[in-house]
Design an enzyme around this catalytic site. Structure first.
Site, PDB file in Angstrom:
ATOM      1  N   ARG A 127      -2.613  34.124  12.154  1.00  6.33           N
ATOM      2  CA  ARG A 127      -3.167  32.988  11.395  1.00  6.33           C
ATOM      3  C   ARG A 127      -4.275  32.251  12.147  1.00  6.33           C
ATOM      4  O   ARG A 127      -4.552  31.079  11.905  1.00  6.33           O
ATOM      5  CB  ARG A 127      -2.068  31.995  11.003  1.00  6.33           C
ATOM      6  CG  ARG A 127      -1.053  32.601  10.086  1.00  6.33           C
ATOM      7  CD  ARG A 127      -0.225  31.534   9.387  1.00  6.33           C
ATOM      8  NE  ARG A 127       0.662  32.162   8.423  1.00  6.33           N
ATOM      9  CZ  ARG A 127       1.864  32.648   8.720  1.00  6.33           C
ATOM     10  NH1 ARG A 127       2.322  32.556   9.939  1.00  6.33           N
ATOM     11  NH2 ARG A 127       2.590  33.212   7.793  1.00  6.33           N
ATOM     12  N   LYS A 149     -20.171  32.537  11.385  1.00  9.74           N
ATOM     13  CA  LYS A 149     -20.055  33.473  10.260  1.00  9.74           C
ATOM     14  C   LYS A 149     -19.402  34.744  10.781  1.00  9.74           C
ATOM     15  O   LYS A 149     -19.904  35.368  11.721  1.00  9.74           O
ATOM     16  CB  LYS A 149     -21.436  33.800   9.677  1.00  9.74           C
ATOM     17  CG  LYS A 149     -21.960  32.713   8.742  1.00  9.74           C
ATOM     18  CD  LYS A 149     -23.197  33.186   8.007  1.00  9.74           C
ATOM     19  CE  LYS A 149     -23.709  32.110   7.068  1.00  9.74           C
ATOM     20  NZ  LYS A 149     -24.988  32.499   6.422  1.00  9.74           N
ATOM     21  N   GLU A 191     -35.823  37.249  14.736  1.00  8.45           N
ATOM     22  CA  GLU A 191     -34.997  36.056  14.463  1.00  8.45           C
ATOM     23  C   GLU A 191     -35.437  34.883  15.347  1.00  8.45           C
ATOM     24  O   GLU A 191     -35.280  33.725  14.964  1.00  8.45           O
ATOM     25  CB  GLU A 191     -33.505  36.363  14.680  1.00  8.45           C
ATOM     26  CG  GLU A 191     -32.946  37.447  13.768  1.00  8.45           C
ATOM     27  CD  GLU A 191     -32.561  36.965  12.354  1.00  8.45           C
ATOM     28  OE1 GLU A 191     -32.861  35.801  12.001  1.00  8.45           O
ATOM     29  OE2 GLU A 191     -31.977  37.782  11.605  1.00  8.45           O
ATOM     30  N   LYS A 232     -30.463  26.578  15.935  1.00  6.72           N
ATOM     31  CA  LYS A 232     -29.372  26.996  15.040  1.00  6.72           C
ATOM     32  C   LYS A 232     -28.203  26.018  15.121  1.00  6.72           C
ATOM     33  O   LYS A 232     -27.599  25.668  14.101  1.00  6.72           O
ATOM     34  CB  LYS A 232     -28.915  28.423  15.367  1.00  6.72           C
ATOM     35  CG  LYS A 232     -27.801  28.845  14.429  1.00  6.72           C
ATOM     36  CD  LYS A 232     -27.703  30.312  14.188  1.00  6.72           C
ATOM     37  CE  LYS A 232     -26.621  30.586  13.126  1.00  6.72           C
ATOM     38  NZ  LYS A 232     -26.410  31.991  12.903  1.00  6.72           N
ATOM     39  N   GLU A 242     -22.956  26.287   4.791  1.00  6.16           N
ATOM     40  CA  GLU A 242     -24.119  26.695   3.988  1.00  6.16           C
ATOM     41  C   GLU A 242     -24.070  26.122   2.573  1.00  6.16           C
ATOM     42  O   GLU A 242     -24.197  26.831   1.577  1.00  6.16           O
ATOM     43  CB  GLU A 242     -24.251  28.221   3.949  1.00  6.16           C
ATOM     44  CG  GLU A 242     -25.675  28.639   3.590  1.00  6.16           C
ATOM     45  CD  GLU A 242     -25.936  30.131   3.771  1.00  6.16           C
ATOM     46  OE1 GLU A 242     -25.620  30.661   4.840  1.00  6.16           O
ATOM     47  OE2 GLU A 242     -26.470  30.722   2.833  1.00  6.16           O
ATOM     48  N   ARG A 246     -28.384  24.955   5.800  1.00  3.64           N
ATOM     49  CA  ARG A 246     -28.154  26.195   6.554  1.00  3.64           C
ATOM     50  C   ARG A 246     -28.843  27.376   5.890  1.00  3.64           C
ATOM     51  O   ARG A 246     -29.197  28.353   6.555  1.00  3.64           O
ATOM     52  CB  ARG A 246     -26.648  26.468   6.725  1.00  3.64           C
ATOM     53  CG  ARG A 246     -26.385  27.694   7.590  1.00  3.64           C
ATOM     54  CD  ARG A 246     -24.959  27.787   8.093  1.00  3.64           C
ATOM     55  NE  ARG A 246     -24.778  28.988   8.890  1.00  3.64           N
ATOM     56  CZ  ARG A 246     -23.749  29.223   9.684  1.00  3.64           C
ATOM     57  NH1 ARG A 246     -22.794  28.330   9.812  1.00  3.64           N
ATOM     58  NH2 ARG A 246     -23.676  30.355  10.372  1.00  3.64           N
ATOM     59  N   ASN A 250     -31.914  31.630   6.275  1.00  2.00           N
ATOM     60  CA  ASN A 250     -32.121  32.880   5.537  1.00  2.00           C
ATOM     61  C   ASN A 250     -33.591  33.127   5.234  1.00  2.00           C
ATOM     62  O   ASN A 250     -33.916  33.998   4.408  1.00  2.00           O
ATOM     63  CB  ASN A 250     -31.315  32.854   4.233  1.00  2.00           C
ATOM     64  CG  ASN A 250     -29.824  32.808   4.504  1.00  2.00           C
ATOM     65  OD1 ASN A 250     -29.351  33.415   5.457  1.00  2.00           O
ATOM     66  ND2 ASN A 250     -29.102  32.059   3.703  1.00  2.00           N
ATOM     67  N   HIS A 253     -34.776  36.563   4.479  1.00  2.00           N
ATOM     68  CA  HIS A 253     -33.600  37.425   4.374  1.00  2.00           C
ATOM     69  C   HIS A 253     -33.334  37.957   2.967  1.00  2.00           C
ATOM     70  O   HIS A 253     -32.648  38.965   2.827  1.00  2.00           O
ATOM     71  CB  HIS A 253     -32.363  36.708   4.918  1.00  2.00           C
ATOM     72  CG  HIS A 253     -32.318  36.697   6.422  1.00  2.00           C
ATOM     73  ND1 HIS A 253     -33.312  36.132   7.198  1.00  2.00           N
ATOM     74  CD2 HIS A 253     -31.413  37.204   7.302  1.00  2.00           C
ATOM     75  CE1 HIS A 253     -33.001  36.272   8.472  1.00  2.00           C
ATOM     76  NE2 HIS A 253     -31.865  36.931   8.563  1.00  2.00           N
ATOM     77  N   HIS A 257     -32.590  41.753   3.090  1.00  2.00           N
ATOM     78  CA  HIS A 257     -31.330  42.373   2.656  1.00  2.00           C
ATOM     79  C   HIS A 257     -31.586  43.436   1.583  1.00  2.00           C
ATOM     80  O   HIS A 257     -30.940  44.488   1.566  1.00  2.00           O
ATOM     81  CB  HIS A 257     -30.368  41.300   2.126  1.00  2.00           C
ATOM     82  CG  HIS A 257     -29.797  40.446   3.217  1.00  2.00           C
ATOM     83  ND1 HIS A 257     -29.311  39.181   3.007  1.00  2.00           N
ATOM     84  CD2 HIS A 257     -29.652  40.674   4.546  1.00  2.00           C
ATOM     85  CE1 HIS A 257     -28.876  38.676   4.145  1.00  2.00           C
ATOM     86  NE2 HIS A 257     -29.076  39.558   5.099  1.00  2.00           N
ATOM     87  N   HIS A 272     -31.759  45.616  11.049  1.00  2.00           N
ATOM     88  CA  HIS A 272     -31.811  44.309  10.387  1.00  2.00           C
ATOM     89  C   HIS A 272     -33.020  43.477  10.828  1.00  2.00           C
ATOM     90  O   HIS A 272     -33.735  42.925   9.998  1.00  2.00           O
ATOM     91  CB  HIS A 272     -30.498  43.547  10.654  1.00  2.00           C
ATOM     92  CG  HIS A 272     -30.502  42.158  10.081  1.00  2.00           C
ATOM     93  ND1 HIS A 272     -30.536  41.909   8.728  1.00  2.00           N
ATOM     94  CD2 HIS A 272     -30.498  40.939  10.688  1.00  2.00           C
ATOM     95  CE1 HIS A 272     -30.552  40.600   8.512  1.00  2.00           C
ATOM     96  NE2 HIS A 272     -30.523  39.987   9.693  1.00  2.00           N
TER      97      HIS A 272
HETATM   98  N1  GLY Z   1     -27.589  34.142  10.109  1.00  2.00           N
HETATM   99  C1  GLY Z   1     -27.637  33.031   9.227  1.00  2.00           C
HETATM  100  C2  GLY Z   1     -26.542  32.052   9.447  1.00  2.00           C
HETATM  101  O1  GLY Z   1     -25.805  32.148  10.408  1.00  2.00           O
HETATM  102  O2  GLY Z   1     -26.379  31.161   8.661  1.00  2.00           O
END
Ligand code: GLY
Length: 378
Positions: A127, A149, A191, A232, A242, A246, A250, A253, A257, A272
């Site tokens: 958990r 993430k 990035e 970041k 997000e 946030r 992107n 992106h 993607h 990527h």
């Molecule tokens: N890579 C985008 C984020 O972490 O929100």
């Protein structure tokens, strides 16, 4: 290059009781043992892949063992394919077999794939176990290891199964990047550039001056990692899940993607960060076409990305010749589609990006038709 002394940087990710530090500098992973002890662990299970483990697990295991910690190693196959239910199950069972208790630590040693996979396993085993990120690619150091993430891929798309789950510590050891293939370093650099393009024009100008040194290693690299992590961390601290700002991360992106999807995630053709390079150039050219951004800024972005060897055109992807409907369809599958309208991160200039909702599909179509007819470089 401006003078930057080699130094250690520390970035605080301010998330209340889930706050943590990112330590940046050459050799910081050698502190894994002392840091794990300070976090109260008695045992640490390293999750890594076969390639990274062979290169970097030894010294980290030695550091943990020197601190009196029991250790175990859970190794997965390299590559994006590891972000699957099957490998997640293997990792979870591996952590349980290693008798890692809730007070202990999972240590993710690798690039973005290992970080996302190990972080997700840490989130669900017993958990929720604490975990430490030791990112070994530039992309992971400046992006995926920070902000919590975690997750795996689905046949429906990348990163569609997962959770926000913050690490307890990030050790961004820039010495680990010395073994990074040049192509992977360039991909991660896309990035880095992104942070300048989002809201820091001075950092973009610094990248123009110092991009080659960032890729070569040395103090410019530490500086780039620290600025990126600070940027970041600030965004994540104000919008962890997000729901707003946030999404700025992107930038480029939605295009990236879609291109990765069409290239079937085939790393031989497109990784990527390369897709992000193309996506950043596309986002700025699209912004210029919509008269939001000066065309000179769009040209400057592409010029800089190309100067370090990153692709900026769809035609630069080997063996990929999508038609406009295929590309639009792939974009519509991206998770940033809300109620049928496309959401893009667009720009009013370098360092002036914003979230644009409800972008007309016809504008995107007209832009992509032009782009698909363009040659491989600007
Ligand atoms: N890579 C985008 C984020 O972490 O929100």
């Amino acid at each position: 290059m401006s003078t930057i002394e080699p130094r250690r940087e520390s970035v605080h990710v301010a998330l209340g009781e889930r706050s943590y530090e990112i330590l940046i500098g050459r050799g910081v992973s050698q502190e894994a043992g002392a840091r794990a002890r300070a976090l109260g662990a008695r045992a640490v299970a390293i999750v890594t892949d076969e390639n990274v483990g062979a290169l970097h697990a030894g010294p980290i295991l030695a550091s943990l063992e020197a601190a009196g910690l029991r250790t175990d190693l859970v190794t997965v196959s390299p590559g994006e394919g590891a972000k699957s239910w099957r490998v997640l199950e293997d990792v979870c069972e591996g952590l349980l077999a290693a008798r890692i208790e809730r007070r202990d630590l999972v240590l993710a040693l690798g690039g973005g794939v290992v970080g996302d996979l190990a972080g997700f396993a840490a989130a669900i085993v017993r958990r929720g176990m604490r975990f430490v990120q030791v990112p070994t690619s530039l992309l992971a150091q400046v992006d995926s290891s920070v902000g919590g993430k975690t997750g795996i891929n689905s046949p429906h798309g990348k990163n569609l199964i997962g959770t926000f789950y913050q690490p307890s510590l990030v050790l961004a050891d820039t010495a680990l990047l010395d073994t990074l293939p040049a192509r992977e370093a360039r991909a991660g650099y896309a990035e880095v550039v992104k942070y300048g393009l989002i809201d820091d024009p001075a950092f973009f100008a610094w990248c123009e001056e110092n991009g080659a040194q960032v890729l070569a290693g040395g103090p410019a690299r530490e500086h780039a990692v620290a600025v990126s992590c600070r940027a970041k961390a600030a965004i994540v601290a104000r919008d962890e899940r997000e729901e707003g700002d946030r999404a700025l991360l992107n930038l480029g992106h939605t295009f990236a993607h879609a291109l990765e999807r069409l290239a079937r995630y085939d790393a031989a053709r497109l990784v990527h960060g390369e897709a992000v390079g193309i996506g950043l150039a596309l986002a700025f050219r699209f912004s210029a076409r919509l008269n939001l951004c000066p065309p000179d800024d769009a040209a400057r972005v592409a010029r800089h990305l190309e100067s370090v060897g990153l692709p900026t055109r769809i035609a630069a992807i080997p063996g990929l010749a999508p038609d406009v409907d295929g590309l639009l369809d792939a974009m519509a599958q991206d998770k940033k589609v809300v109620a049928g309208a496309l959401t893009f991160i667009l720009a009013r200039g370098i360092g002036a990006s914003f979230i644009a909702t409800g972008v007309a599909v016809e504008d995107v179509r007209a832009f992509l038709l032009d782009e698909l007819g363009a040659p491989a470089s600007a």
